[in-house]
Scaffold this active site. Structure first.
Site, mmCIF file in Angstrom:
data_model
loop_
_atom_site.group_PDB
_atom_site.id
_atom_site.type_symbol
_atom_site.label_atom_id
_atom_site.label_comp_id
_atom_site.label_asym_id
_atom_site.label_seq_id
_atom_site.Cartn_x
_atom_site.Cartn_y
_atom_site.Cartn_z
ATOM 1 N N TRP A 261 0.828 -1.209 0.000
ATOM 2 C CA TRP A 261 0.000 0.000 0.000
ATOM 3 C C TRP A 261 0.862 1.258 0.000
ATOM 4 O O TRP A 261 0.559 2.229 -0.688
ATOM 5 C CB TRP A 261 -1.006 -0.031 1.155
ATOM 6 C CG TRP A 261 -1.993 -1.123 0.927
ATOM 7 C CD1 TRP A 261 -2.024 -2.340 1.542
ATOM 8 C CD2 TRP A 261 -3.043 -1.149 -0.054
ATOM 9 N NE1 TRP A 261 -3.028 -3.112 1.004
ATOM 10 C CE2 TRP A 261 -3.672 -2.416 0.037
ATOM 11 C CE3 TRP A 261 -3.506 -0.238 -1.000
ATOM 12 C CZ2 TRP A 261 -4.751 -2.772 -0.781
ATOM 13 C CZ3 TRP A 261 -4.583 -0.595 -1.815
ATOM 14 C CH2 TRP A 261 -5.188 -1.842 -1.706
ATOM 15 N N ASP B 229 -1.279 7.356 6.066
ATOM 16 C CA ASP B 229 -2.396 6.472 5.754
ATOM 17 C C ASP B 229 -2.628 5.603 6.988
ATOM 18 O O ASP B 229 -1.864 4.684 7.261
ATOM 19 C CB ASP B 229 -2.037 5.613 4.535
ATOM 20 C CG ASP B 229 -3.140 4.616 4.188
ATOM 21 O OD1 ASP B 229 -4.116 4.499 4.943
ATOM 22 O OD2 ASP B 229 -3.014 3.942 3.139
ATOM 23 N N LYS C 183 -12.268 -0.537 8.382
ATOM 24 C CA LYS C 183 -11.638 -1.376 9.406
ATOM 25 C C LYS C 183 -12.285 -0.983 10.740
ATOM 26 O O LYS C 183 -13.278 -1.573 11.120
ATOM 27 C CB LYS C 183 -10.123 -1.167 9.473
ATOM 28 C CG LYS C 183 -9.449 -1.028 8.130
ATOM 29 C CD LYS C 183 -9.216 -2.346 7.404
ATOM 30 C CE LYS C 183 -8.427 -2.078 6.124
ATOM 31 N NZ LYS C 183 -8.249 -3.239 5.281
#
Lengths: 355, 355
Positions: free
Chosen positions: B100, B167, B191
């Site tokens: 990511w 992030d 999440k």
């Protein structure tokens, strides 16, 4: 019973709400909520596949078009369309039929040259201009097929040889169209497709790859096409509820059936507006939308009183947009004729009381 | 009872699912579904205001930071961050701790110059590099605080004087942080905040307006800030469910309380991985994530059998990501210690059977 005439997000069928509610507790007997399943699970992949299949079937989408479920609404498409279709130094033709069409053109102007080929701003967008020229050297021609605020709708696609891009946010799935008339269609879901949070895009594949721009992946249609709308985590629930709604539409008989219902609903309401001496329509008769019916009162001093009566009669969301005033009844696919009749009854009750 | 160890979209509290399900039928006794209310209605404006207030309260966000609810996930932030913060000719520093983080850097490279200041790619990202230099002339420094695939987490913010962008998609709201350590935080909701379809962004206002770029409005933070996250139709239901989940977190006692639970949950599982001779962890001990616990078997031939046992014991989503293999137990806020114990029990049962 509430009659939801809201402009969007808007009414969806009761059956859809029931199944959508149940899936939040237990999705397809998985023992898991639709809100907690992985977007990479087999179960959710089936949802995406079925949603795409239903869109293709209901709208008769040919195989050389891709069907995408994206995020960001029509507003994001205002940027993605020119980024993907407008080469450096190229020009795009925009048709100005209201605030949303104007916003689309404004965003395109940040990216390249834009020519406004026609506008109805001279009459507060209460009609659809016709018979204008679209320069043949335009990279594409863009228009908004239904103008929620003003209650106008483009029933006949303007003639042009250049690729045609249409914002169909508020009338997609409400009437039969021929997809091959268009090169790119986009629609925020929150009218006739589903809840807010997902955007339908239908693209003729061959028009892509022409802008020559280096784009962030998220704004480039191609990675989304390659990944089957799973380039990044999709808006799971909004896609799922859209699938339920598309199933409902299919079970009803599809778009040709709902179109007939929509014609009857719109006619019933427009007929009352014309007949009832207290009310008058605001849009040019030949351009009147079947989705958003805009009207005012002959005596605007009475509008507050009619709004109060509407509230008493459980008619929700009929206050007009501030730029037009009066009333707006949004009568999307899921709104039944019963709700139209309830509004007509209120208009007649008001007439009786005041005549 | 299913134990959902999925990496995201993932488990949310049962109470949240129940209220979220009810609101699809009737939102706040309005007689309307949360899916059909206008995003401009007073009722929904209250939802947005409360969601923002809860984020500010739980994370102790100072007034000189804006809180936004956007669409497009972290993937869209990969583009928005450099577009908004990286001037033409400027340079950004990226920290490479996994797929990511790599994707974020790759998207930034399309927009400007990027320097990778440190990477753990040499060991398949199983640790967090430390003690590296961040050039003082960087427009900003970007990192990923928790790496779901590899099970590593950055507990200590690297020291730098340049604006720091993080992030935090997979560990926000799981542990106490000092917002003033950061200049921009973004997090896909799916999440610890809510369902897929909404992205939280927290920005220190003073870092905006520096890139000098002309941006499409949808990609520019400022119009979203001015409009209070209502620049365009927001993802209504995803925000609503996030609000319910934030209420749940507040009622539990807030982040310091959940952090203690998360520490106990992670320790319980890591202790078993260390104790049990059949299993071993994959991440460097000091960098082990409290959100995603990655482990493999000493004898990888037995992994299929343990996966089958897990399935029998209703342990969902523990298959490891293909780039690490083995297992990954994602143990987000809403996953209870009961579920951790169920996994530990399965590991012990497996040990008993095979020893």
């Amino acid at each position: 019973m509430k009659h939801n005439f809201g402009a969007g997000p808007c009414i969806l069928p009761k059956e859809v709400f029931q199944e959508a509610s149940q899936a939040v507790l237990d999705f397809n007997n998985t023992g898991l909520s639709i809100l907690e399943i992985s977007h990479r699970s087999k179960e959710f992949e089936e949802v995406v596949v079925e949603t795409e299949r239903l869109v293709r079937e209901l709208l008769n989408v040919p195989q050389n078009y891709s069907v995408l479920f994206l995020q960001g609404g029509a507003s994001q498409q205002f940027a993605m369309v020119p980024l993907n279709l407008l080469p450096e130094g190229g020009k795009a033709a925009y048709f100005d039929t209201g605030v949303w069409a104007t916003k689309a053109a404004k965003e395109a102007k940040k990216i390249g040259q834009v020519e406004i080929v026609a506008s109805s701003s001279d009459k507060n967008y209460n009609y659809i201009p016709k018979g204008f020229e679209i320069p043949a050297d335009s990279a594409y021609f863009h228009y908004t097929s239904n103008n929620t605020i003003y209650g106008t709708e483009v029933f006949e696609k303007p003639t042009t040889s250049v690729p045609t891009v249409v914002d169909m946010s508020s009338d997609i799935l409400s009437r039969v169209i021929d997809i091959t008339d268009y090169d790119l269609i986009y629609a925020g879901a929150q009218k006739n497709m589903g809840p807010a949070g997902v955007t339908l895009v239908i693209i003729k594949d061959e028009i892509l790859g022409r802008s020559g721009r280096s784009l962030p992946s998220i704004l480039d249609y191609e990675p989304h096409i390659k990944a089957g709308s799973m380039y990044n985590t999709p808006p799971v629930y909004s896609i799922y509820v859209s699938m339920l709604n598309l199933r409902w539409l299919k079970a009803k008989g599809g778009i040709s059936v709902i179109e007939q219902e929509n014609i009857v609903k719109a006619r019933t309401l427009y007929d009352e507006i014309e007949r009832n001496p207290f009310f008058k329509g605001t849009a040019a008769v030949e351009d009147r939308s079947r989705m958003n019916v805009t009207f005012v009162m002959e005596n605007s001093d009475l509008e507050a009183e009619f709004l109060a009566l509407s509230k008493e009669r459980n008619l929700i969301g009929i206050k007009g947009h501030r730029s037009v005033g009066g009333f707006r009844a949004s009568i999307y696919n899921a709104l039944s004729i019963t709700s139209i009749n309830a509004l007509v009854d209120a208009m007649r009750e008001f007439e009786e009381k005041h005549k």
